[in-house]
Design a protein around this motif. Structure first.
Motif, mmCIF file in Angstrom:
data_model
loop_
_atom_site.group_PDB
_atom_site.id
_atom_site.type_symbol
_atom_site.label_atom_id
_atom_site.label_comp_id
_atom_site.label_asym_id
_atom_site.label_seq_id
_atom_site.Cartn_x
_atom_site.Cartn_y
_atom_site.Cartn_z
ATOM 1 N N SER A 197 -4.791 26.330 47.585
ATOM 2 C CA SER A 197 -5.217 24.951 47.317
ATOM 3 C C SER A 197 -4.072 24.133 46.719
ATOM 4 N N PHE A 198 -3.296 24.749 45.865
ATOM 5 C CA PHE A 198 -2.158 24.044 45.273
ATOM 6 C C PHE A 198 -1.152 23.658 46.351
ATOM 7 N N GLY A 199 -0.909 24.550 47.297
ATOM 8 C CA GLY A 199 0.002 24.219 48.397
ATOM 9 C C GLY A 199 -0.524 23.061 49.218
ATOM 10 N N LEU A 200 -1.824 23.037 49.491
ATOM 11 C CA LEU A 200 -2.421 21.925 50.234
ATOM 12 C C LEU A 200 -2.317 20.631 49.430
ATOM 13 N N PHE A 201 -2.552 20.720 48.137
ATOM 14 C CA PHE A 201 -2.411 19.560 47.252
ATOM 15 C C PHE A 201 -0.996 18.981 47.350
ATOM 16 N N CYS A 202 -0.008 19.844 47.283
ATOM 17 C CA CYS A 202 1.387 19.384 47.342
ATOM 18 C C CYS A 202 1.697 18.713 48.675
ATOM 19 N N GLY A 203 0.962 19.076 49.720
ATOM 20 C CA GLY A 203 1.205 18.484 51.026
ATOM 21 C C GLY A 203 0.567 17.117 51.202
ATOM 22 N N VAL A 204 -0.632 16.899 50.636
ATOM 23 C CA VAL A 204 -1.359 15.652 50.912
ATOM 24 C C VAL A 204 -1.329 14.630 49.779
ATOM 25 N N PHE A 205 -1.163 15.069 48.549
ATOM 26 C CA PHE A 205 -1.350 14.127 47.446
ATOM 27 C C PHE A 205 -0.175 13.197 47.167
ATOM 28 N N PRO A 206 1.070 13.555 47.468
ATOM 29 C CA PRO A 206 2.137 12.576 47.205
ATOM 30 C C PRO A 206 1.880 11.223 47.864
ATOM 31 N N ALA A 207 1.435 11.207 49.120
ATOM 32 C CA ALA A 207 1.184 9.941 49.810
ATOM 33 C C ALA A 207 -0.017 9.216 49.211
ATOM 34 N N ILE A 208 -1.066 9.978 48.866
ATOM 35 C CA ILE A 208 -2.258 9.363 48.266
ATOM 36 C C ILE A 208 -1.917 8.720 46.938
ATOM 37 N N VAL A 209 -1.196 9.448 46.115
ATOM 38 C CA VAL A 209 -0.867 8.958 44.774
ATOM 39 C C VAL A 209 0.089 7.766 44.853
ATOM 40 N N GLU A 210 1.027 7.821 45.776
ATOM 41 C CA GLU A 210 1.944 6.680 45.953
ATOM 42 C C GLU A 210 1.160 5.425 46.326
ATOM 43 N N HIS A 211 0.180 5.578 47.209
ATOM 44 C CA HIS A 211 -0.649 4.443 47.607
ATOM 45 C C HIS A 211 -1.454 3.931 46.413
ATOM 46 N N ALA A 212 -2.049 4.854 45.635
ATOM 47 C CA ALA A 212 -2.820 4.453 44.454
ATOM 48 C C ALA A 212 -1.944 3.732 43.441
ATOM 49 N N GLU A 213 -0.729 4.209 43.256
ATOM 50 C CA GLU A 213 0.175 3.571 42.285
ATOM 51 C C GLU A 213 0.509 2.143 42.707
ATOM 52 N N ARG A 214 0.730 1.935 43.999
ATOM 53 C CA ARG A 214 1.012 0.576 44.485
ATOM 54 C C ARG A 214 -0.172 -0.354 44.229
ATOM 55 N N LEU A 215 -1.387 0.196 44.314
ATOM 56 C CA LEU A 215 -2.590 -0.616 44.148
ATOM 57 C C LEU A 215 -2.981 -0.807 42.684
ATOM 58 N N GLY A 216 -2.351 -0.046 41.786
ATOM 59 C CA GLY A 216 -2.729 -0.122 40.377
ATOM 60 C C GLY A 216 -3.982 0.671 40.048
ATOM 61 N N ILE A 217 -4.252 1.729 40.817
ATOM 62 C CA ILE A 217 -5.433 2.565 40.607
ATOM 63 C C ILE A 217 -5.011 3.924 40.047
ATOM 64 N N LYS A 218 -5.751 4.397 39.058
ATOM 65 C CA LYS A 218 -5.542 5.725 38.500
ATOM 66 C C LYS A 218 -6.494 6.711 39.193
ATOM 67 N N LEU A 219 -5.973 7.844 39.606
ATOM 68 C CA LEU A 219 -6.782 8.927 40.146
ATOM 69 C C LEU A 219 -7.029 9.923 39.027
ATOM 70 N N VAL A 220 -8.284 10.064 38.586
ATOM 71 C CA VAL A 220 -8.572 10.933 37.447
ATOM 72 C C VAL A 220 -9.243 12.213 37.931
#
Length: 293
Positions: A114-137
């Motif tokens: 699961s950690f490997g899958l997280f490392c594959g998909v979350f960088p793009a998600i988090v980058e998008h959230a950061e641009r929008l000013g949204i925190k992923l908790v």
């Protein structure tokens, strides 16, 4: 902290499905003394109803979360697109906090996978959230037995996740009940991840000494039937009825500079089964939090 106390409101808690019922709940919450509401989903209409009742949005739930950690690449791609679209829509509505619990699609998935899958998909998600000013908790609910597969429950895993995805948009939903259940020092955790705490759930956990003696910590009861929101050696409770010292939690949160909502997540078997029971539990929880803050 009292003006920041809210409620995580879901269909299971509110027993409400129609818009008119949600509006009635919002007005009841405001009259009862709450200031924030966490919702599973948001629309322009629900946010308008919140505002009309004098309440603020705490968080909204991410969609398609298990598919983000699917072994199927196509499912992961679809889930990433759906979540980024959801975040864009939410930002357009003024929302800033997206709640998620990273339980993989297949519960037997090892945490390393699961950690490997997280490392594959979350960088793009988090980058998008950061641009929008949204925190992923991320909430540290361990997940269902017997695998307890949720990613991000322990300091060991969170350190690795924040090292892999260091963006400040990736945050923690601080819920001490899960830490008590896991035997993790919930105050040390608060101090270590202070700069990552972007949302708080007010829920407690009671360790049941006699049940620990009977069942231990690693196996569930064989012959006894635990109450709802329990696996035997522990049970979730309203704040103040478990092992969490809320006065210390409130002090430490203030020390960190956290000024966001503290939302009651009602998972206590004594306050289920009817709207009246749920509301009685919320009022009792609110009164106890007021004593500790």
């Amino acid at each position: 902290m009292s003006s920041r106390i809210g409620v995580r409101l879901t269909q299971g808690v509110a027993m409400a499905k129609e818009p008119e019922q949600w509006q009635e709940w919002f007005h009841w919450l405001k009259a009862a003394g709450f200031g924030y509401v966490d919702l599973q989903s948001i629309t322009k209409e629900t946010l308008a109803a919140l505002s009309e009742a004098g309440l603020s949005l705490g968080s909204f739930d991410a969609r398609k979360v298990p598919q983000l950690l699917s072994r199927d690449e196509d499912k992961r791609s679809v889930a990433v697109q759906e979540l980024t679209d959801q975040l864009s829509e939410a930002a357009g509505l003024g929302a800033t906090t997206c709640f998620m619990c990273l339980v993989p699609e297949q519960a037997a998935t090892p945490l390393t996978e699961s950690f490997g899958l997280f490392c594959g998909v979350f960088p793009a998600i988090v980058e998008h959230a950061e641009r929008l000013g949204i925190k992923l908790v991320l909430e540290g609910y361990p997940g269902p037995a017997p695998y307890y597969p949720t990613l991000g429950c322990t300091p060991e895993m969170l350190r690795a996740m924040f090292a892999a995805v260091p963006s400040p948009a990736l945050c923690v939903n601080y819920d001490p009940s899960h830490l008590v259940r896991l035997g993790i020092d919930y105050i040390r955790f608060l101090r270590e991840f202070a700069d990552r705490i972007a949302h708080v759930h007010a829920k407690d956990c009671a360790i049941l000494d006699e049940s620990v003696y009977l069942y231990g910590r690693s196996q569930r009861p064989v012959f006894a039937k635990p109450p709802k929101f329990s696996e035997g050696p522990w049970r979730y409770t309203i704040p103040g009825d478990g092992n969490v010292h809320w006065q210390t939690v409130a002090f430490e949160l203030d020390q960190t500079g956290y000024r966001g909502p503290v939302c009651i997540e009602l998972e206590d078997h004594r306050y289920t089964g009817s709207v009246e029971a749920h509301r009685r539990g919320l009022i009792q929880a609110l009164a106890q939090l007021h004593m500790f803050t």
